[in-house]
Scaffold this motif. Structure first.
Motif, PDB file in Angstrom:
ATOM      1  N   GLY A   1       0.677  -1.210  -0.051  1.00 23.47           N
ATOM      2  CA  GLY A   1      -0.118  -0.111  -0.108  1.00 23.47           C
ATOM      3  C   GLY A   1       0.800   1.153  -0.050  1.00 23.47           C
ATOM      4  N   ALA A   2       0.226   2.255   0.242  1.00 23.04           N
ATOM      5  CA  ALA A   2       1.048   3.666   0.132  1.00 23.04           C
ATOM      6  C   ALA A   2       0.177   4.532   1.352  1.00 23.04           C
ATOM      7  CB  ALA A   2       0.896   4.356  -1.317  1.00 23.04           C
ATOM      8  N   GLN A   3       1.247   5.509   1.639  1.00 21.69           N
ATOM      9  CA  GLN A   3       0.573   6.521   2.353  1.00 21.69           C
ATOM     10  C   GLN A   3       0.899   8.153   2.250  1.00 21.69           C
ATOM     11  OE1 GLN A   3       1.923   6.358   6.563  1.00 21.69           O
ATOM     12  NE2 GLN A   3       3.839   5.182   5.998  1.00 21.69           N
ATOM     13  N   PRO A   4       0.474   9.022   2.632  1.00 25.71           N
ATOM     14  CA  PRO A   4       0.987  10.343   2.202  1.00 25.71           C
ATOM     15  C   PRO A   4       2.250  10.737   3.111  1.00 25.71           C
ATOM     16  CG  PRO A   4      -1.190  10.517   3.325  1.00 25.71           C
ATOM     17  CD  PRO A   4      -1.038   9.125   2.987  1.00 25.71           C
ATOM     18  N   GLN A   5       2.725  11.880   2.703  1.00 27.23           N
ATOM     19  CA  GLN A   5       3.747  12.403   3.689  1.00 27.23           C
ATOM     20  C   GLN A   5       3.707  13.745   4.115  1.00 27.23           C
ATOM     21  OE1 GLN A   5       7.930  10.764   2.130  1.00 27.23           O
ATOM     22  NE2 GLN A   5       7.292  11.416   0.224  1.00 27.23           N
ATOM     23  N   LEU A   6       4.146  13.915   5.065  1.00 26.30           N
ATOM     24  CA  LEU A   6       3.785  15.310   5.752  1.00 26.30           C
ATOM     25  C   LEU A   6       5.265  16.009   5.662  1.00 26.30           C
ATOM     26  CD1 LEU A   6       2.101  14.527   9.259  1.00 26.30           C
ATOM     27  CD2 LEU A   6       0.996  15.323   6.880  1.00 26.30           C
ATOM     28  N   VAL A   7       5.263  17.621   5.177  1.00 29.96           N
ATOM     29  CA  VAL A   7       5.860  18.589   5.230  1.00 29.96           C
ATOM     30  C   VAL A   7       6.094  19.154   7.004  1.00 29.96           C
ATOM     31  CG1 VAL A   7       7.175  20.561   4.470  1.00 29.96           C
ATOM     32  CG2 VAL A   7       5.564  19.043   2.720  1.00 29.96           C
ATOM     33  N   LEU A   8       7.287  18.959   7.368  1.00 32.09           N
ATOM     34  CA  LEU A   8       7.247  19.062   8.943  1.00 32.09           C
ATOM     35  C   LEU A   8       8.263  20.077   9.386  1.00 32.09           C
ATOM     36  CD1 LEU A   8       7.477  15.235   9.948  1.00 32.09           C
ATOM     37  CD2 LEU A   8       5.409  16.942  10.282  1.00 32.09           C
ATOM     38  N   VAL A   9       8.254  20.921  10.287  1.00 35.64           N
ATOM     39  CA  VAL A   9       9.073  21.827  10.804  1.00 35.64           C
ATOM     40  C   VAL A   9       8.881  21.446  12.482  1.00 35.64           C
ATOM     41  CG1 VAL A   9       9.262  23.232   9.217  1.00 35.64           C
ATOM     42  CG2 VAL A   9       7.384  23.712  10.855  1.00 35.64           C
TER      43      VAL A   9
ATOM     44  N   SER B   1      16.220  22.049   9.603  1.00 38.49           N
ATOM     45  CA  SER B   1      15.149  23.191   9.545  1.00 38.49           C
ATOM     46  C   SER B   1      13.760  22.416   9.359  1.00 38.49           C
ATOM     47  CB  SER B   1      15.686  23.995   8.444  1.00 38.49           C
ATOM     48  OG  SER B   1      16.640  24.338   8.363  1.00 38.49           O
ATOM     49  N   ALA B   2      13.662  21.501   8.521  1.00 48.08           N
ATOM     50  CA  ALA B   2      12.338  20.686   7.924  1.00 48.08           C
ATOM     51  C   ALA B   2      12.769  19.182   7.554  1.00 48.08           C
ATOM     52  CB  ALA B   2      11.872  21.878   6.921  1.00 48.08           C
ATOM     53  N   MET B   3      11.407  18.668   7.199  1.00 47.40           N
ATOM     54  CA  MET B   3      11.696  17.197   6.917  1.00 47.40           C
ATOM     55  C   MET B   3      10.397  16.831   6.132  1.00 47.40           C
ATOM     56  SD  MET B   3      12.444  13.819   9.175  1.00 47.40           S
ATOM     57  CE  MET B   3      12.749  12.106   8.259  1.00 47.40           C
ATOM     58  N   ILE B   4      10.626  15.915   5.307  1.00 49.39           N
ATOM     59  CA  ILE B   4       9.080  15.470   4.414  1.00 49.39           C
ATOM     60  C   ILE B   4       9.260  14.007   4.935  1.00 49.39           C
ATOM     61  CG2 ILE B   4       7.993  14.944   2.560  1.00 49.39           C
ATOM     62  CD1 ILE B   4       8.957  17.564   1.282  1.00 49.39           C
ATOM     63  N   GLU B   5       8.318  13.397   5.612  1.00 53.43           N
ATOM     64  CA  GLU B   5       8.362  12.039   6.047  1.00 53.43           C
ATOM     65  C   GLU B   5       6.908  11.494   6.106  1.00 53.43           C
ATOM     66  OE1 GLU B   5       9.896   8.702   8.432  1.00 53.43           O
ATOM     67  OE2 GLU B   5      10.652  10.456   7.033  1.00 53.43           O
ATOM     68  N   PRO B   6       6.868  10.110   5.723  1.00 48.50           N
ATOM     69  CA  PRO B   6       5.549   9.282   5.783  1.00 48.50           C
ATOM     70  C   PRO B   6       4.848   9.668   7.016  1.00 48.50           C
ATOM     71  CG  PRO B   6       7.224   8.219   4.843  1.00 48.50           C
ATOM     72  CD  PRO B   6       7.823   9.233   5.529  1.00 48.50           C
TER      73      PRO B   6
ATOM     74  N   ALA C   1      14.780   7.724  -0.573  1.00 52.35           N
ATOM     75  CA  ALA C   1      13.680   7.506   0.040  1.00 52.35           C
ATOM     76  C   ALA C   1      12.615   8.550  -0.559  1.00 52.35           C
ATOM     77  CB  ALA C   1      13.558   7.538   1.381  1.00 52.35           C
ATOM     78  N   ALA C   2      11.226   8.098  -0.468  1.00 51.30           N
ATOM     79  CA  ALA C   2      10.043   9.151  -1.103  1.00 51.30           C
ATOM     80  C   ALA C   2      10.315  10.542  -0.447  1.00 51.30           C
ATOM     81  CB  ALA C   2       8.864   8.471  -0.795  1.00 51.30           C
ATOM     82  N   GLY C   3      10.660  10.555   0.834  1.00 50.33           N
ATOM     83  CA  GLY C   3      10.905  11.790   1.335  1.00 50.33           C
ATOM     84  C   GLY C   3      11.992  12.568   0.894  1.00 50.33           C
ATOM     85  N   HIS C   4      12.949  12.021   0.433  1.00 51.79           N
ATOM     86  CA  HIS C   4      14.108  12.662  -0.205  1.00 51.79           C
ATOM     87  C   HIS C   4      13.669  12.974  -1.535  1.00 51.79           C
ATOM     88  CE1 HIS C   4      18.192  11.782  -2.509  1.00 51.79           C
ATOM     89  NE2 HIS C   4      18.069  13.144  -2.209  1.00 51.79           N
ATOM     90  N   LEU C   5      13.155  12.210  -2.293  1.00 55.80           N
ATOM     91  CA  LEU C   5      12.705  12.668  -3.701  1.00 55.80           C
ATOM     92  C   LEU C   5      11.674  14.026  -3.548  1.00 55.80           C
ATOM     93  CD1 LEU C   5      12.529   9.389  -5.609  1.00 55.80           C
ATOM     94  CD2 LEU C   5      14.455  10.847  -5.395  1.00 55.80           C
ATOM     95  N   ALA C   6      10.940  13.880  -2.701  1.00 55.32           N
ATOM     96  CA  ALA C   6       9.910  14.846  -2.502  1.00 55.32           C
ATOM     97  C   ALA C   6      10.590  16.138  -2.006  1.00 55.32           C
ATOM     98  CB  ALA C   6       8.892  14.671  -1.442  1.00 55.32           C
ATOM     99  N   CYS C   7      11.623  16.193  -1.292  1.00 52.93           N
ATOM    100  CA  CYS C   7      12.398  17.261  -0.930  1.00 52.93           C
ATOM    101  C   CYS C   7      13.103  17.882  -2.099  1.00 52.93           C
ATOM    102  CB  CYS C   7      13.567  16.970  -0.007  1.00 52.93           C
ATOM    103  SG  CYS C   7      13.038  16.546   1.591  1.00 52.93           S
TER     104      CYS C   7
END
Length: 343
Positions: free
Chosen positions: A141-149, A219-224, A181-187
């Motif tokens: 399956g899949a899940q969205p990611q959050l842009v976090l600070v 500063s920030a992160m994009i993580e599932p 990782a998906a977070g890396h590619l999103a960044c």
């Protein structure tokens, strides 16, 4: 053989003593006994022993969270221990290589995220062919990611973060769970589309990266959602946007990245199960069926829904086609965005 009178008889080339014969028979029996477990595992009913579910990240990240949600249910269904084995390092390459070289009998399997397909384009250490060296078992399956600070930081919106990044090139940094990782590619994709220069800082998994984000070291992160949402709920981190194409039911006021000025932006994190190449088709199909059943179990379904995880156990053939498509997509994205990991 003939001997001279008075000489002691000597054993011929085909003659052995009774003691030697008994020793040889004993050795043969021991070898046969030692081979029984392997023979029974190869020809008997699968599974007949413990299964190692390899997670190529440390505990606490999104891949580990998904594995530990599914593990107990799979164990109950299969009637054999399902042991979660964390083998982190090198952006999941160490765990993937370990499974690649494992005996192809279904007793060592890999649960990984989309970076399984991206790593060969980014890392010289990823000396595996994701399509030839593994038997795709099933998508999970899949899940969205959050842009976090940080929750106590100055950024209230994604626009705030990116505006500050434009004013201070290379001073703000993204934390990433791993290269590819998906977070890396999103960044990296957001860097290109927003025209900002925010370097990435790689970690050995999502959990240590999140700790440093909460500590103000990045500063920030994009993580599932699996690993990010609990910290947002607890008030330790603030979510600025979600990477899916639609808003989340659990965070209805949180805008998407697309709504925040980047139309068409959609970067989920997906997960799958792989076995070593050469694993019997019957074993692969059994694992797929059990995963399909596991994600539908009420307790598992409830946990996955709580992190906005869209569960879908695709067939081995469908998963093979999907991963081939993703491989092509990541190759194009990495080239267009000039993403580099090995320095």
């Amino acid at each position: 053989m003939k001997t001279k009178q008075g000489d002691a008889p000597q054993a011929g080339p085909r003659e052995i003593s009774r003691r030697q014969a008994l020793a040889l028979c004993g050795g043969a029996l021991a070898l046969a006994a030692g081979a029984v477990p392997f023979a029974s595992r190869a020809t008997g009913t699968y599974p007949s022993g413990p299964i190692r579910l390899v997670v190529p990240f440390p505990p606490g990240g999104s891949v580990d969270t998904v594995a530990r949600t599914l593990g107990p249910q799979l164990q109950e269904q299969l009637g054999q221990p399902v042991v979660i084995e964390n083998r982190p390092g090198a952006s999941s390459v160490i765990g993937a290589q370990y499974v690649k070289h494992a005996r192809p009998d279904g007793y060592t399997i890999l649960l990984n995220a989309s970076l399984q397909m991206a790593n060969p384009f980014l890392l010289s250490t990823a000396t595996y062919d994701p399509m030839k060296d593994f038997a795709p078992v099933t998508g999970i399956g899949a899940q969205p990611q959050l842009v976090l600070v940080r929750a106590d930081g100055p950024y209230r919106t994604l626009a705030d973060l990116l505006s500050d990044a434009r004013k201070r090139p290379r001073e703000l940094q993204w934390a990433i769970a791993a290269f590819g990782a998906a977070g890396h590619l999103a960044c990296e994709l957001l860097n290109v589309e927003a025209k900002v220069d925010m370097p990435v800082v790689p970690y050995k998994g999502g959990a240590p990266a999140l700790v440093d984000l909460m500590g103000g070291h990045v500063s920030a992160m994009i993580e599932p959602m699996a690993s990010a949402y609990p910290h947002e709920q607890a008030g330790r981190l603030r979510a600025l946007a979600v990477t899916s194409d639609k808003r989340l039911q659990v965070l209805p006021s949180l805008p998407t990245v697309a709504e925040s000025g980047f139309p068409g932006f959609d970067m989920p994190s997906w997960y799958g199960l792989w076995a070593p190449a050469g694993t019997p088709a019957a074993v692969v199909e059994r694992l797929h069926k059990e995963m399909q059943k596991a994600i539908q179990a009420p307790a598992v379904a409830q946990k996955l829904a709580g992190i906005s995880f869209i569960a879908q156990a695709s067939s081995p053939n469908d998963f093979t086609r999907y991963t081939a498509s993703e491989l092509s997509k990541y190759k194009k994205l990495i080239a267009q965005a000039h993403i580099k990991a090995d320095q």
